[in-house]
Scaffold this active site. Sequence first.
Site, short mmCIF file in Angstrom:
data_model
loop_
_atom_site.label_atom_id
_atom_site.label_comp_id
_atom_site.label_asym_id
_atom_site.label_seq_id
_atom_site.Cartn_x
_atom_site.Cartn_y
_atom_site.Cartn_z
N ASP A 26 0.87 -1.18 0.00
CA ASP A 26 0.00 0.00 0.00
C ASP A 26 0.91 1.23 0.00
O ASP A 26 2.12 1.12 0.18
CB ASP A 26 -0.89 -0.02 1.26
CG ASP A 26 -1.76 1.21 1.38
OD1 ASP A 26 -2.44 1.57 0.39
OD2 ASP A 26 -1.78 1.85 2.45
N SER A 27 0.29 2.39 -0.15
CA SER A 27 1.06 3.64 -0.07
C SER A 27 1.59 3.87 1.35
O SER A 27 2.52 4.65 1.53
CB SER A 27 0.16 4.80 -0.47
OG SER A 27 -0.96 4.84 0.40
N CYS A 89 -4.29 -1.59 -2.05
CA CYS A 89 -4.49 -0.16 -2.23
C CYS A 89 -5.42 0.00 -3.43
O CYS A 89 -5.12 -0.51 -4.52
CB CYS A 89 -3.15 0.51 -2.52
SG CYS A 89 -3.26 2.24 -3.01
N GLU A 172 -2.60 8.14 8.74
CA GLU A 172 -1.14 7.96 8.77
C GLU A 172 -0.55 8.54 10.06
O GLU A 172 0.48 8.08 10.53
CB GLU A 172 -0.48 8.61 7.54
CG GLU A 172 -0.68 7.83 6.24
CD GLU A 172 0.11 6.52 6.18
OE1 GLU A 172 1.23 6.45 6.69
OE2 GLU A 172 -0.43 5.54 5.61
N CYS A 204 -10.92 2.67 0.06
CA CYS A 204 -9.50 2.98 0.31
C CYS A 204 -9.14 2.13 1.52
O CYS A 204 -9.89 2.10 2.50
CB CYS A 204 -9.31 4.46 0.63
SG CYS A 204 -7.68 4.86 1.30
N HIS A 206 -7.13 2.44 3.80
CA HIS A 206 -6.94 3.15 5.08
C HIS A 206 -8.27 3.26 5.84
O HIS A 206 -8.28 3.31 7.07
CB HIS A 206 -6.43 4.58 4.84
CG HIS A 206 -4.97 4.69 4.53
ND1 HIS A 206 -4.43 4.32 3.33
CD2 HIS A 206 -3.93 5.14 5.29
CE1 HIS A 206 -3.12 4.55 3.34
NE2 HIS A 206 -2.79 5.05 4.52
#
Length: 285
Positions: A26-27, A89, A172, A204, A206
């Site tokens: 993932d990012s 992602c 994050e 997403c 996240h």
Amino acid sequence: MVIDITTAETQHMAASAKNSPIGLFDSGVGGLSVLRVLEQRLPAENYIYFGDTARVPYGDRSPQEVRDFTVEIGSWLQDQGCKMILIACNTATLLGMEALAAAAKVPVYGMVEAALAGAMAGGQNAAGLWPLGLIATRGTVESGGYQAAVAAKAPGQPFYAQSCPDFVPLIEKGILTGPEVEQAVEKYLKPLKEKGVATLILGCTHYPFLAPAIAAYLGENVRLVDPARQLAIMVEDYLKDRGLLNDGATTGFREFYCSGGSEAFKAQGSNLLGRPLKEIRKQVF
Ligand code: DGL
């Protein structure tokens, strides 16, 4: 050309591939929501996780950049001996999966097919499936990929997509509750609430970490879909069908890599997974 290999050799190859890790990326820390679900369903598998924390967020980057990152990271995971690659992602799935699948020698799975299957599978509940909503990054919404996929499966049905650019920076930083989160949730979810969405795809990886805040705002009649659940089923089916499932009795290994600060990843990752992560290795491209 026919490659002739004996049954014993085939069995040996299958046995070693069983132990090969599943690679996912993932990012940033978002893909840990996918790992969390996979670990519950397939605990004996070995996993290598990469979070591209030096380049997060992907959602505001150009399609070309995200495509290049996806191929770069996917190829690296393949070089680590992964038996399959999961793009944990949505943004990278939409912008880079085609390119990675063309370049890779191992199977590549992404989030979108799993998201739609997950949404459709639960559409028979009391609230129904429609109107269907999606929350995702700007890159995902602007790619139009989800809109096209929903229209292909269910032409003419009401579907609303909303980008939520403030969510990823909060997650994050490990901010999952409190006034900042509540304000952001209201800002992005209000239009969908007003449309009366019955089902909402967390598009997403996240966002499942904000599921409690989102559910509290939307109320219990809106069904939230975490695509990772369906993805884990798809992964299990794939590995089972090919005799590649790691069915050992012990829990497999987990290796974590990131491109940014290892200490920050360790702290956020441990918090999100609810267990201390010991070693975070650095991998910069
Ligand atoms: N977690 C990612 C996704 O599923 C991307 C978040 C970001 O880097 O913008 O889209």
